[in-house]
Design a protein around this motif. Structure first.
Motif, PDB file in Angstrom:
ATOM      1  N   VAL A 157      29.185   9.026 -14.025  1.00 57.84           N
ATOM      2  CA  VAL A 157      27.848   9.077 -13.740  1.00 57.84           C
ATOM      3  C   VAL A 157      27.517   8.140 -12.540  1.00 57.84           C
ATOM      4  O   VAL A 157      27.772   6.664 -12.751  1.00 57.84           O
ATOM      5  CB  VAL A 157      26.790   8.562 -14.740  1.00 57.84           C
ATOM      6  N   HIS A 158      27.228   8.511 -11.326  1.00 49.91           N
ATOM      7  CA  HIS A 158      27.148   7.585 -10.401  1.00 49.91           C
ATOM      8  C   HIS A 158      25.914   6.737 -10.181  1.00 49.91           C
ATOM      9  O   HIS A 158      25.014   7.112 -11.015  1.00 49.91           O
ATOM     10  CB  HIS A 158      27.060   8.620  -8.886  1.00 49.91           C
ATOM     11  N   GLY A 159      25.806   5.960  -9.203  1.00 48.40           N
ATOM     12  CA  GLY A 159      24.593   5.172  -9.220  1.00 48.40           C
ATOM     13  C   GLY A 159      23.469   5.709  -8.357  1.00 48.40           C
ATOM     14  O   GLY A 159      23.549   6.821  -7.778  1.00 48.40           O
ATOM     15  N   GLY A 160      22.156   5.133  -8.218  1.00 50.75           N
ATOM     16  CA  GLY A 160      21.227   5.694  -7.330  1.00 50.75           C
ATOM     17  C   GLY A 160      21.767   5.663  -5.854  1.00 50.75           C
ATOM     18  O   GLY A 160      22.402   4.522  -5.148  1.00 50.75           O
ATOM     19  N   GLY A 161      21.327   6.707  -5.017  1.00 53.60           N
ATOM     20  CA  GLY A 161      21.770   7.020  -3.942  1.00 53.60           C
ATOM     21  C   GLY A 161      23.162   7.409  -3.614  1.00 53.60           C
ATOM     22  O   GLY A 161      23.590   7.703  -2.424  1.00 53.60           O
ATOM     23  N   SER A 221      22.452  18.603  -6.596  1.00 52.68           N
ATOM     24  CA  SER A 221      21.575  19.078  -7.620  1.00 52.68           C
ATOM     25  C   SER A 221      20.212  18.989  -7.123  1.00 52.68           C
ATOM     26  O   SER A 221      19.937  18.610  -6.155  1.00 52.68           O
ATOM     27  CB  SER A 221      21.774  18.003  -9.106  1.00 52.68           C
ATOM     28  N   GLY A 222      19.468  19.700  -8.285  1.00 51.28           N
ATOM     29  CA  GLY A 222      18.050  20.081  -8.082  1.00 51.28           C
ATOM     30  C   GLY A 222      16.968  18.935  -8.061  1.00 51.28           C
ATOM     31  O   GLY A 222      17.537  17.802  -8.591  1.00 51.28           O
ATOM     32  N   ASP A 223      15.974  18.871  -7.376  1.00 49.86           N
ATOM     33  CA  ASP A 223      14.952  17.792  -7.543  1.00 49.86           C
ATOM     34  C   ASP A 223      14.088  18.126  -8.744  1.00 49.86           C
ATOM     35  O   ASP A 223      13.789  19.152  -9.109  1.00 49.86           O
ATOM     36  CB  ASP A 223      14.167  17.887  -6.202  1.00 49.86           C
ATOM     37  N   THR A 224      13.254  17.200  -8.882  1.00 48.76           N
ATOM     38  CA  THR A 224      12.190  16.981 -10.075  1.00 48.76           C
ATOM     39  C   THR A 224      10.978  16.838  -9.398  1.00 48.76           C
ATOM     40  O   THR A 224      10.994  15.671  -8.273  1.00 48.76           O
ATOM     41  CB  THR A 224      12.431  16.275 -11.205  1.00 48.76           C
ATOM     42  N   ALA A 225       9.669  17.224  -9.738  1.00 48.77           N
ATOM     43  CA  ALA A 225       8.634  16.821  -9.357  1.00 48.77           C
ATOM     44  C   ALA A 225       8.294  15.172  -9.453  1.00 48.77           C
ATOM     45  O   ALA A 225       7.650  14.518  -8.436  1.00 48.77           O
ATOM     46  CB  ALA A 225       7.323  17.419  -9.885  1.00 48.77           C
ATOM     47  N   LEU A 226       8.842  14.744 -10.732  1.00 45.56           N
ATOM     48  CA  LEU A 226       8.605  13.297 -10.864  1.00 45.56           C
ATOM     49  C   LEU A 226       9.569  12.292  -9.944  1.00 45.56           C
ATOM     50  O   LEU A 226       9.106  11.427  -9.688  1.00 45.56           O
ATOM     51  CB  LEU A 226       8.884  13.053 -12.392  1.00 45.56           C
ATOM     52  N   GLY A 227      10.514  12.793  -9.630  1.00 41.97           N
ATOM     53  CA  GLY A 227      11.752  11.863  -8.991  1.00 41.97           C
ATOM     54  C   GLY A 227      12.457  11.226  -9.664  1.00 41.97           C
ATOM     55  O   GLY A 227      12.306  11.454 -10.792  1.00 41.97           O
ATOM     56  N   PRO A 228      12.932  10.201  -9.324  1.00 41.96           N
ATOM     57  CA  PRO A 228      13.933   9.325 -10.235  1.00 41.96           C
ATOM     58  C   PRO A 228      13.109   8.384 -11.288  1.00 41.96           C
ATOM     59  O   PRO A 228      12.130   8.069 -10.946  1.00 41.96           O
ATOM     60  CB  PRO A 228      14.882   8.351  -9.337  1.00 41.96           C
ATOM     61  N   THR A 229      13.601   8.476 -12.373  1.00 37.77           N
ATOM     62  CA  THR A 229      13.114   7.555 -13.568  1.00 37.77           C
ATOM     63  C   THR A 229      14.223   6.500 -13.685  1.00 37.77           C
ATOM     64  O   THR A 229      13.918   5.787 -14.555  1.00 37.77           O
ATOM     65  CB  THR A 229      12.647   8.313 -14.615  1.00 37.77           C
ATOM     66  N   TRP A 252       0.837  -1.125  -0.011  1.00 39.80           N
ATOM     67  CA  TRP A 252      -0.059  -0.012   0.052  1.00 39.80           C
ATOM     68  C   TRP A 252       1.081   1.454   0.072  1.00 39.80           C
ATOM     69  O   TRP A 252       0.750   2.038  -0.693  1.00 39.80           O
ATOM     70  CB  TRP A 252      -0.779   0.083   1.301  1.00 39.80           C
ATOM     71  N   TYR A 253       1.880   1.212   0.956  1.00 38.64           N
ATOM     72  CA  TYR A 253       2.568   2.434   1.001  1.00 38.64           C
ATOM     73  C   TYR A 253       3.990   2.432  -0.032  1.00 38.64           C
ATOM     74  O   TYR A 253       4.559   3.535  -0.104  1.00 38.64           O
ATOM     75  CB  TYR A 253       3.132   2.635   2.425  1.00 38.64           C
ATOM     76  N   GLY A 254       4.146   1.466  -0.478  1.00 38.00           N
ATOM     77  CA  GLY A 254       5.278   1.311  -1.332  1.00 38.00           C
ATOM     78  C   GLY A 254       6.654   1.437  -0.685  1.00 38.00           C
ATOM     79  O   GLY A 254       7.764   1.288  -1.779  1.00 38.00           O
ATOM     80  N   LEU A 255       6.691   1.899   0.498  1.00 39.01           N
ATOM     81  CA  LEU A 255       7.882   2.144   1.074  1.00 39.01           C
ATOM     82  C   LEU A 255       9.055   2.984   0.026  1.00 39.01           C
ATOM     83  O   LEU A 255      10.259   2.746   0.060  1.00 39.01           O
ATOM     84  CB  LEU A 255       8.839   0.733   1.391  1.00 39.01           C
ATOM     85  N   ALA A 256       8.565   3.854  -0.394  1.00 33.65           N
ATOM     86  CA  ALA A 256       9.069   4.742  -1.674  1.00 33.65           C
ATOM     87  C   ALA A 256      10.340   5.555  -1.108  1.00 33.65           C
ATOM     88  O   ALA A 256      11.446   5.251  -1.623  1.00 33.65           O
ATOM     89  CB  ALA A 256       8.190   5.631  -2.361  1.00 33.65           C
ATOM     90  N   PRO A 257      10.141   5.838   0.121  1.00 33.95           N
ATOM     91  CA  PRO A 257      11.628   6.645   0.862  1.00 33.95           C
ATOM     92  C   PRO A 257      12.574   5.932   1.031  1.00 33.95           C
ATOM     93  O   PRO A 257      13.617   6.270   1.332  1.00 33.95           O
ATOM     94  CB  PRO A 257      10.714   7.223   2.164  1.00 33.95           C
ATOM     95  N   LEU A 258      12.484   4.422   1.141  1.00 32.49           N
ATOM     96  CA  LEU A 258      13.368   3.622   1.576  1.00 32.49           C
ATOM     97  C   LEU A 258      14.250   3.348   0.251  1.00 32.49           C
ATOM     98  O   LEU A 258      15.506   2.877   0.385  1.00 32.49           O
ATOM     99  CB  LEU A 258      13.123   2.392   2.050  1.00 32.49           C
ATOM    100  N   GLY A 259      13.857   3.345  -0.984  1.00 32.78           N
ATOM    101  CA  GLY A 259      14.519   2.916  -2.050  1.00 32.78           C
ATOM    102  C   GLY A 259      14.349   3.927  -3.111  1.00 32.78           C
ATOM    103  O   GLY A 259      15.281   3.740  -4.155  1.00 32.78           O
ATOM    104  N   PHE A 260      13.604   4.657  -3.470  1.00 36.05           N
ATOM    105  CA  PHE A 260      12.995   5.182  -4.559  1.00 36.05           C
ATOM    106  C   PHE A 260      12.653   6.774  -4.372  1.00 36.05           C
ATOM    107  O   PHE A 260      12.051   7.385  -5.106  1.00 36.05           O
ATOM    108  CB  PHE A 260      11.759   4.637  -5.225  1.00 36.05           C
ATOM    109  N   GLY A 261      13.294   7.330  -3.325  1.00 40.67           N
ATOM    110  CA  GLY A 261      12.882   8.611  -3.235  1.00 40.67           C
ATOM    111  C   GLY A 261      14.156   9.560  -3.576  1.00 40.67           C
ATOM    112  O   GLY A 261      15.095   9.034  -4.192  1.00 40.67           O
TER     113      GLY A 261
END
Length: 309
Positions: free
Chosen positions: A73-77, A112-120, A16-25
């Motif tokens: 180019v670095h990796g996620g996180g 760097s700046g943020d986007t409304a969409l977040g990581p793709t 339900w919550y996706g735990l987005a902040p743990l891996g995808f924010g």
């Protein structure tokens, strides 16, 4: 029945919550060190991507008489100080071999700046790499340009090169064929929770409740567009996040790709590589001299040949 209740409840909450902040924010970790710590002269630069007015930051390390320039180019996180895999040392090694390096913070990362969409996880971040190429070309229009990235950064570099022929060669390390397939292993490594919790319900909630487009990044669909430009894929055979079979699939999808599969006996692995992340994107840290030599030789060959029309 009761023994399945708690895990089942956890699965429902995750779905339900996706735990987005743990891996995808957004991952704005502080920089650790600078190129100066390694004796490398550098300049902090700012630039913009092609798709929106977003401020991006990077470190430019350009030795005199450089044979080419590489967008790192670095990796996620991660960020431009290359926290997790010692690539700032790789940048220093490449400058010693005559290459300029522009290590960048991708959007939603570092400074760097943020986007409304977040990581793709590659497709939109490719515009950041193209913006870095714009900066390098403004400074020296004749200098050949390549890209080198790991994990999400490798995916990003592939997408950027597919869209921009000015990138004459690409090195992609520990890169996945598509984001969806590696999400359970990535989420397990990030949280310590069982991988099975991060299946279809989690992916559905991440996309539909949190708006994260985890299904967009599919390097296997675009890497073929890089041919006939040279591509070097590097992958550790025991990578627990991205199976080596995905590297082989990427190599098979691009006629001009070569694959280097690295390996290290388990007893020789440092303690930090025996956890959930294992040897993911650690080929340089495990074989620094061989790695830097092979990457520099790859770009030597790539830039010596005339760029394809």
């Amino acid at each position: 029945m009761r023994k399945w209740l708690a895990p089942g409840l956890v699965a429902v909450v995750i779905a339900w919550y996706g735990l987005a902040p743990l891996g995808f924010g957004g991952w704005h970790h502080a920089l650790e060190g600078t190129p100066a710590d390694l004796g490398v002269a550098f300049e902090t630069v700012t630039f913009q991507p092609r798709d929106q007015p977003l401020l991006l930051r990077g470190w430019s390390m350009q030795p005199a008489g450089a044979r080419g320039a590489l967008v790192m180019v670095h990796g996620g996180g991660n960020n431009r100080s290359q926290l997790h895999n010692e690539w700032l040392k790789l940048a220093a090694a490449l400058t010693q071999r005559g290459y300029g390096v522009l290590s960048i913070d991708l959007r939603n990362h570092g400074e760097s700046g943020d986007t409304a969409l977040g990581p793709t996880f590659g497709p939109d971040e490719a515009n950041d790499v193209i913006g870095a190429v714009d900066l390098l070309r403004r400074r020296d229009p004749a200098l050949p340009v390549g890209a080198i990235g790991f994990s999400m950064g490798g995916q990003t570099a592939i997408y950027a090169a597919a869209a921009d022929p000015r990138l004459q060669a690409v090195v992609s390390d520990a890169t996945y064929t598509d984001t969806v397939s590696i999400t359970p292993a990535f989420a397990h490594a990030s949280t310590g929770l069982p991988a099975w919790l991060f299946g279809a319900p989690f992916l559905w909630s991440a996309q539909h409740l949190h708006g994260l487009q985890v299904d967009r990044a599919r390097a296997v669909d675009v890497i073929g567009a890089l041919a006939p430009r040279p591509v070097l894929l590097i992958h550790d055979v025991d990578d627990p996040i991205v199976p080596v079979e995905q590297a082989r699939a990427l190599a098979g999808a691009c006629k001009s790709a070569e694959l280097w599969v690295t390996s290290t006996p388990p007893e020789q692995l440092p303690e930090r590589m025996r956890g959930r992340w294992g040897t993911h994107a650690q080929s340089y840290a495990l074989q620094p001299d061989a790695y830097a030599t092979r990457v520099a030789a790859f770009f030597d060959r790539a830039f010596a040949a005339p760029p394809p029309s």
